[in-house]
Write an enzyme that holds these catalytic residues in place. Structure first.
Site, short mmCIF file in Angstrom:
data_model
loop_
_atom_site.label_atom_id
_atom_site.label_comp_id
_atom_site.label_asym_id
_atom_site.label_seq_id
_atom_site.Cartn_x
_atom_site.Cartn_y
_atom_site.Cartn_z
N LYS A 111 1.97 11.75 -11.79
CA LYS A 111 0.67 12.40 -11.93
C LYS A 111 0.76 13.69 -12.73
O LYS A 111 -0.15 14.02 -13.47
CB LYS A 111 0.04 12.66 -10.55
CG LYS A 111 -0.42 11.40 -9.86
CD LYS A 111 -1.47 11.71 -8.80
CE LYS A 111 -1.95 10.43 -8.13
NZ LYS A 111 -2.91 10.68 -7.05
N LYS A 196 -2.06 -5.26 -11.89
CA LYS A 196 -2.90 -5.28 -10.69
C LYS A 196 -4.25 -4.62 -10.96
O LYS A 196 -4.34 -3.68 -11.76
CB LYS A 196 -2.18 -4.67 -9.48
CG LYS A 196 -2.16 -3.18 -9.46
CD LYS A 196 -1.72 -2.62 -8.12
CE LYS A 196 -2.00 -1.13 -8.15
NZ LYS A 196 -2.39 -0.48 -6.97
N LYS A 199 -8.15 1.17 -10.21
CA LYS A 199 -9.17 2.03 -10.82
C LYS A 199 -8.60 2.81 -11.98
O LYS A 199 -9.31 3.22 -12.86
CB LYS A 199 -9.83 2.94 -9.78
CG LYS A 199 -8.89 3.59 -8.81
CD LYS A 199 -9.68 4.27 -7.71
CE LYS A 199 -8.77 4.92 -6.70
NZ LYS A 199 -8.62 4.14 -5.49
#
Ligand code: ATP
Ligand code: LTN
Length: 332
Positions: A111, A196, A199
């Site tokens: 991140k 997969k 979002k």
């Protein structure tokens, strides 16, 4: 009854992967476990958020979870920032985990590479996650494999705290275990069926949202990527059949039928796609109706949200007091 805790971030929209891979399992085990579910808005602010959007997303996600079957009468469902003990114990846990441990977290590395502004909260995020779990004397934490490292850190921190501040026969914290969620469907993106559904993939046409209008659901399934073999076969290990296999596993997850026997019923992709869309629509429409009712009755939703926070607070206050007493903090 095992005490179970899990958290979900109020960012992005809930998609079929979240629903069939996680939420359905939570609902199924409501009467088996003593469950607590938390909409983790304090975790969300480790990445910049718009205040108004964050508030409405936390509220709407709570309503959607209830609409999906997370019955607040049979578990504890609440928004993290409504229970101040999370932030309080998180601060304590920041002094129990080490800088080196936090630096080894792969989610932080991923991140922090994606954002220009890297907050200190993004770095200490696992200490807050540990506090979430420890505040409810949690025994089991059902989360995906990507979260396993955070659960291990929580275990290490709980054990370290107990060693330093508690007698062997009277630990302050229950040491939780990571539990792999009961086999839920792994749902792939309809446009990129080897990835997969997620979002963060930014594939609106490949991602079916639980709140998508039936027309949008139909369109997304109709355009789902398959292959040129024109044979309906369930082949989880064959990347060439990833699209068809994904459609069959979605259909299997929503109807309860076995994917191999479902495959035998189809000779062409068109009818399989249409049936998938119809089955998903039949499944999500009642959820959408319950969701609309909840959102249309703000007083009732406020009541449910406040009741969830009160229930969570009662338990969390007890555990925080235990922890503070052990380390010489608070007016106890
Ligand atoms: P991101 O891609 O940004 O990490 P996400 O859409 O994968 O987000 P999370 O919030 O990380 O969703 O996950 C919430 C829960 O949904 C987790 O338990 C996760 O394992 C599950 N989940 C997410 N995507 C899928 C999927 N495609 N299939 C099955 N389960 C999924
Ligand atoms: N980090 C988790 C969300 C989360 C959580 C928790 C999960 C926050 N606190 C406590 C389980 C237990 C995520 O990103 N999926």
């Amino acid at each position: 009854m095992a005490r179970v805790f899990s958290g979900i971030q109020p960012t992005g929209e809930v998609h079929l992967g979240n629903y069939l891979g996680a939420i359905v399992n939570w609902v199924r085990d409501l009467d088996v476990d003593d469950s607590t579910f938390c909409v983790v808005d304090l975790h969300a602010i480790t990445i910049p958020q718009d205040p108004g959007i964050l508030r409405s997303k936390s509220r709407n996600l709570t309503a959607l979870l209830i609409a999906c079957g997370i019955d607040p009468e049979r578990c504890t469902l609440f928004v993290q920032s409504h229970v101040p003990e999370h932030a309080q114990l998180a601060w304590i846990m920041q002094s129990v985990v080490s800088y080196g441990e936090l630096g080894r977290m792969t989610q932080f590395k991923d991140k922090s590479d994606q954002h220009d502004f890297v907050s200190a909260g993004l770095f200490t995020y696992p200490a807050l996650q540990a506090a979430d779990i420890l505040l409810y004397d949690t025994e089991k934490v059902p989360v995906g494999a990507d979260q396993k490292q955070h659960i291990e850190l929580c275990r290490d921190a709980a054990e370290r705290f107990n060693r330093r501040f508690a007698a062997d026969d009277d630990p302050v914290f229950v040491v939780p275990v990571h539990s792999t969620p009961a086999a839920g469907a792994r749902v792939m993106d309809l446009q990129n069926p080897t990835k997969k559904m997620s979002k963060s993939l930014d594939s609106p046409q490949g991602t079916v949202l639980v709140l998508d209008e039936p027309k949008a659901v139909e369109k997304k399934f109709k355009r789902a990527v398959t292959d040129s073999e024109a044979v309906v076969r369930y082949a989880p290990d064959d990347p060439d059949k990833a699209g068809v296999t994904n459609l069959l596993s979605i259909l299997s997850a929503v109807t309860g039928a076995d994917p191999d026997s479902l495959a035998g019923k189809y000779e062409q992709y068109g009818p399989l796609k249409a049936d998938c869309a119809a089955a998903v629509i039949e499944h999500v429409v009642p959820i959408q109706q319950r969701y609309a009712e909840l959102v249309d009755d703000p007083a009732e939703l406020d009541r449910l949200i406040a009741a969830g926070a009160a229930k969570a607070h009662a338990k969390a206050a007890e555990v925080l007091a235990r922890a503070e007493r052990a380390i010489g903090l608070g007016a106890h």
